[in-house]
Structures are given as C-alpha cells and as structure tokens.
Design a protein around this motif. Structure first.
Motif, PDB file in Angstrom:
ATOM      1  N   ASP A 187       0.811  -1.212   0.000  1.00 20.82           N
ATOM      2  CA  ASP A 187       0.000   0.000   0.000  1.00 20.82           C
ATOM      3  C   ASP A 187       0.848   1.267   0.000  1.00 20.82           C
ATOM      4  N   ARG A 188       2.098   1.137   0.381  1.00 20.00           N
ATOM      5  CA  ARG A 188       2.984   2.309   0.415  1.00 20.00           C
ATOM      6  C   ARG A 188       3.630   2.589  -0.930  1.00 20.00           C
ATOM      7  N   ILE A 189       3.404   1.716  -1.929  1.00 22.46           N
ATOM      8  CA  ILE A 189       3.997   1.895  -3.252  1.00 22.46           C
ATOM      9  C   ILE A 189       2.932   2.431  -4.197  1.00 22.46           C
ATOM     10  N   PRO A 222       4.693  11.282  -9.684  1.00 27.77           N
ATOM     11  CA  PRO A 222       5.521  12.076 -10.590  1.00 27.77           C
ATOM     12  C   PRO A 222       6.390  13.096  -9.866  1.00 27.77           C
ATOM     13  N   ALA A 223       5.996  13.511  -8.673  1.00 26.26           N
ATOM     14  CA  ALA A 223       6.782  14.497  -7.935  1.00 26.26           C
ATOM     15  C   ALA A 223       8.077  13.895  -7.405  1.00 26.26           C
ATOM     16  N   ALA A 224       8.154  12.563  -7.306  1.00 31.07           N
ATOM     17  CA  ALA A 224       9.359  11.909  -6.792  1.00 31.07           C
ATOM     18  C   ALA A 224      10.461  11.812  -7.847  1.00 31.07           C
ATOM     19  N   VAL A 225      10.121  12.057  -9.110  1.00 33.72           N
ATOM     20  CA  VAL A 225      11.117  11.990 -10.179  1.00 33.72           C
ATOM     21  C   VAL A 225      11.877  13.307 -10.220  1.00 33.72           C
TER      22      VAL A 225
END
Length: 119
Positions: A35-37, A41-44
């Motif tokens: 559930d944590r995955i 797009p903000a992490a790129v």
C-alpha cells in the motif's frame, strides 16, 4: 598440500543431505506493505526534462511521418510518368506506412495526455 585439498573439498554428505524444512508462514501483517507503493511524478527529479524530451520525440515522430507521407506521394505520382511502376507501388506502400506511423504517434500523444490528466 594434500591437507589443503581436503579442507577445501566440500563434504559429500552435506551435499547429499535432504534440505531442511520450509520456514513457517508469517502473519499477514508482517509482510511487505504494498500500500505504500504508488506512482508519484513528484518523486522523479527534474521531471520537466522528461516531458520536454517526450514532447520533442513526439514532434520528431510527427515530422518524420509527414515527410514519409510526402515522399511516398511524390514517388507514387512520379512513378507512372517515367514508366517505373515499381517506384509507384513502393510510393503507395510508403504512404500507407507513413499514415500508420502518424496514427500511432497521434494516438500515443492522446493516450499520454489522458493518463497525465487522470493520474
């Protein structure tokens, strides 16, 4: 030297022994938390660079499809004038292929824009 070889040689009994029992299953709460995955797009880092490269690749694809369509039309039109019907047939084939490429490139743009607005 013989003692060194016997120390490094694997024990045949250990290799032929039956494997140990399987581990007992763990409770469902202690496993991997899927559930944590999620896509983020903000992490790129520098995602704007990715969008710029994707837009440039799509633009080049559309330009090459239009150029292929124009070259196919020219070959299709000029072939019968000079009596080279094989060139005319290849020009017609090139026009079909370029049209298909243009449809695929155009639909890719639509699909990507739909996915980016829905996520």
């Amino acid at each position: 030297m013989a003692a060194a070889l016997t120390v490094r040689a694997p024990d045949a009994a250990a290799l032929l022994a039956a494997p140990g029992p399987t581990p007992t299953p763990q409770p469902s709460g202690s496993g991997f938390d899927f559930d944590r995955i999620n896509p983020d797009p903000a992490a790129v880092p520098r995602s704007d660079l990715f969008y710029t490269l994707a837009n440039a690749a799509l633009f080049l694809g559309v330009v090459s499809a239009v150029a292929g369509l124009a070259a196919g039309a020219i070959a299709f039109g000029i072939g019968p004038i000079f009596g080279a019907h094989i060139i005319s047939d290849r020009g017609k084939s090139m026009m079909w292929k370029a049209g298909l490429v243009a449809i695929v490139i155009g639909s890719t743009t639509t699909i990507i824009s739909f996915l980016l607005t829905e996520i």
